[in-house]
Design an enzyme around this catalytic site. Sequence first.
Site, PDB file in Angstrom:
ATOM      1  N   ASP A 156       0.507   3.005   5.233  1.00  0.00           N
ATOM      2  CA  ASP A 156      -0.327   3.292   4.055  1.00  0.00           C
ATOM      3  C   ASP A 156      -0.754   2.057   3.292  1.00  0.00           C
ATOM      4  O   ASP A 156      -1.777   2.042   2.642  1.00  0.00           O
ATOM      5  CB  ASP A 156       0.394   4.259   3.104  1.00  0.00           C
ATOM      6  CG  ASP A 156       1.449   3.559   2.267  1.00  0.00           C
ATOM      7  OD1 ASP A 156       2.414   3.046   2.846  1.00  0.00           O
ATOM      8  OD2 ASP A 156       1.294   3.506   1.031  1.00  0.00           O
ATOM      9  N   ASP A 189       3.514  -2.034   3.839  1.00  0.00           N
ATOM     10  CA  ASP A 189       4.805  -1.802   4.499  1.00  0.00           C
ATOM     11  C   ASP A 189       4.573  -1.115   5.836  1.00  0.00           C
ATOM     12  O   ASP A 189       3.442  -0.988   6.288  1.00  0.00           O
ATOM     13  CB  ASP A 189       5.732  -0.996   3.582  1.00  0.00           C
ATOM     14  CG  ASP A 189       5.089   0.315   3.133  1.00  0.00           C
ATOM     15  OD1 ASP A 189       4.122   0.771   3.786  1.00  0.00           O
ATOM     16  OD2 ASP A 189       5.549   0.895   2.134  1.00  0.00           O
ATOM     17  N   TYR A 201       5.865   8.144  -3.091  1.00  0.00           N
ATOM     18  CA  TYR A 201       4.749   9.067  -3.241  1.00  0.00           C
ATOM     19  C   TYR A 201       5.250  10.417  -3.732  1.00  0.00           C
ATOM     20  O   TYR A 201       5.000  11.454  -3.135  1.00  0.00           O
ATOM     21  CB  TYR A 201       3.957   9.176  -1.925  1.00  0.00           C
ATOM     22  CG  TYR A 201       3.217   7.898  -1.638  1.00  0.00           C
ATOM     23  CD1 TYR A 201       2.060   7.586  -2.350  1.00  0.00           C
ATOM     24  CD2 TYR A 201       3.692   6.971  -0.711  1.00  0.00           C
ATOM     25  CE1 TYR A 201       1.391   6.383  -2.130  1.00  0.00           C
ATOM     26  CE2 TYR A 201       3.024   5.776  -0.490  1.00  0.00           C
ATOM     27  CZ  TYR A 201       1.876   5.491  -1.205  1.00  0.00           C
ATOM     28  OH  TYR A 201       1.218   4.311  -0.996  1.00  0.00           O
ATOM     29  N   GLU A 205      -1.287  -5.773  -3.350  1.00  0.00           N
ATOM     30  CA  GLU A 205      -1.096  -4.911  -2.172  1.00  0.00           C
ATOM     31  C   GLU A 205      -2.323  -4.041  -1.927  1.00  0.00           C
ATOM     32  O   GLU A 205      -2.795  -3.348  -2.829  1.00  0.00           O
ATOM     33  CB  GLU A 205       0.139  -4.023  -2.348  1.00  0.00           C
ATOM     34  CG  GLU A 205       0.490  -3.247  -1.088  1.00  0.00           C
ATOM     35  CD  GLU A 205       1.862  -2.578  -1.155  1.00  0.00           C
ATOM     36  OE1 GLU A 205       2.385  -2.214  -0.086  1.00  0.00           O
ATOM     37  OE2 GLU A 205       2.409  -2.409  -2.253  1.00  0.00           O
TER      38      GLU A 205
END
Length: 485
Positions: free
Chosen positions: A63, A66, A214, A466
């Site tokens: 996603d 990572d 999430y 990120e």
Amino acid sequence: MTMVVVTKVVSHDYGDALSKSILFFEGQRSGKLPPNQRMTWRKDSALRDGFDIGVDLVGGYYDAGDNVKFNFPMAFSTTILAWSVLEFGNFMGSDLSNALDAIKWPTDYFLKATSIPGFVYAQVGDPYADHNCWERPEDMDTPRTPYAVSKQFPGSEVSAEIAAALAASSLVFRAIDLEYSARLLSRARTVFEFANQYQGSYNDGIGRWVCPFYCDFSGYQDELLWGAAWLFRASKESNYWNYVVENIHNLENTVVKNINGFSYSGGSYAEFGWDTKHAGINILVSNQLVINSNPNFSPFIPNADKFVCTVLPESPTVSVQYSPGGLLFKPGGSNLQHPTALSFLLVVYARYLSQGNRVIHCGGVVATPARLIQVARGQVDYILGSNPLNMSYMVGYGNKFPQRIHHRGSSLPSINQQPGPIDCKGGTPYFSSNNPNPNLLIGAVVGGPDIKDSYNDSRADFVQSEPTTYINAPLVGLLAYFKTH
């Protein structure tokens, strides 16, 4: 609200940015990479996902920076990529086939993740072990634990979002591969039925592994309605339409939660992103109402209009903030997900408004479709470099862009450069280094600057540095539109 707008006008190459925004998704691929892979510093990874429990869960996207596959935001990104192609595919030119590849990569994976009746796989990879390491996906040796929702431990939000992604994607592939399109729609129906029949949040069943990464803060009713709305658009079956109309009141119950010190209104017509689908539902449904000349507009069109009034800086009911340089801000996570997602809705809704010869009234302020498009374009231009730092927030676009993004694969030497494995802690010196990342994750849009327009180009500052799939997905549609308008 006073707002300073950057006056330096730069014409942007939206076509170049579009190509790169789609290319980014190739850098996020998990699984066996195809022969036509263009981002060649990435190699095969996670080739045994699910094998320890006898299920093939190979594929999909990482996603962000990572190496975990979080299916809830992955599905949202897929839904938005599909919506982008449905609305703006005609403007994509030679990039359309790459956009279709970017959709099919996760839909192939979602067909696997929903292949066992009564189960939906929601995640692959132990997030705590993964986040404890800084290693290339190709070297991954952390537990690739699969986490599923079921009748006993339901997860209506992740299941219904996967149903939405499959239904929206079935429309995309209908003219290209009818058999594949039918498979996607058939599975979307089944998965939606599962999500609706066994209602509950995955926070309760597998929350230990999905939270805080999430966590679903806004409940699962919005995903059920979003899934039904996409199933109606894909199937034209009245039972899905009736479901949306009969259950829309469930969104009126405002859930206010406190996240990281920010109060968050979960039942709000003004929210749209991987967690909260409210504004998207109203805009998606509004188009069906206009097409079918349906007189029962409430609450969809009034709430879609109210959403627009929360975004326009001149509106008396504006609720978002703007930086001095003009970038939209909302609380929660990597900020650039908000300007990309909300601007996408503005452009989509502007087109629907034009079809219906409508304008929006925000108190005494009249908002035309052209004004919505102008606000969205301002956000896109800011991201591409029309900002106080004169830097692009898309890697590889423009002369000045982020060099030290928070992304494992990008920051470590590629397999081409260093074929031998780099273990869990072997990557730490690369994380801590001030050197630019050796591999360009072309097209990646980072979390972005702070509300004072300053940017910390540091891997450690992951909120700013990120990239994520759900920042890029709505930008693909926006760039396709502005490329030709």
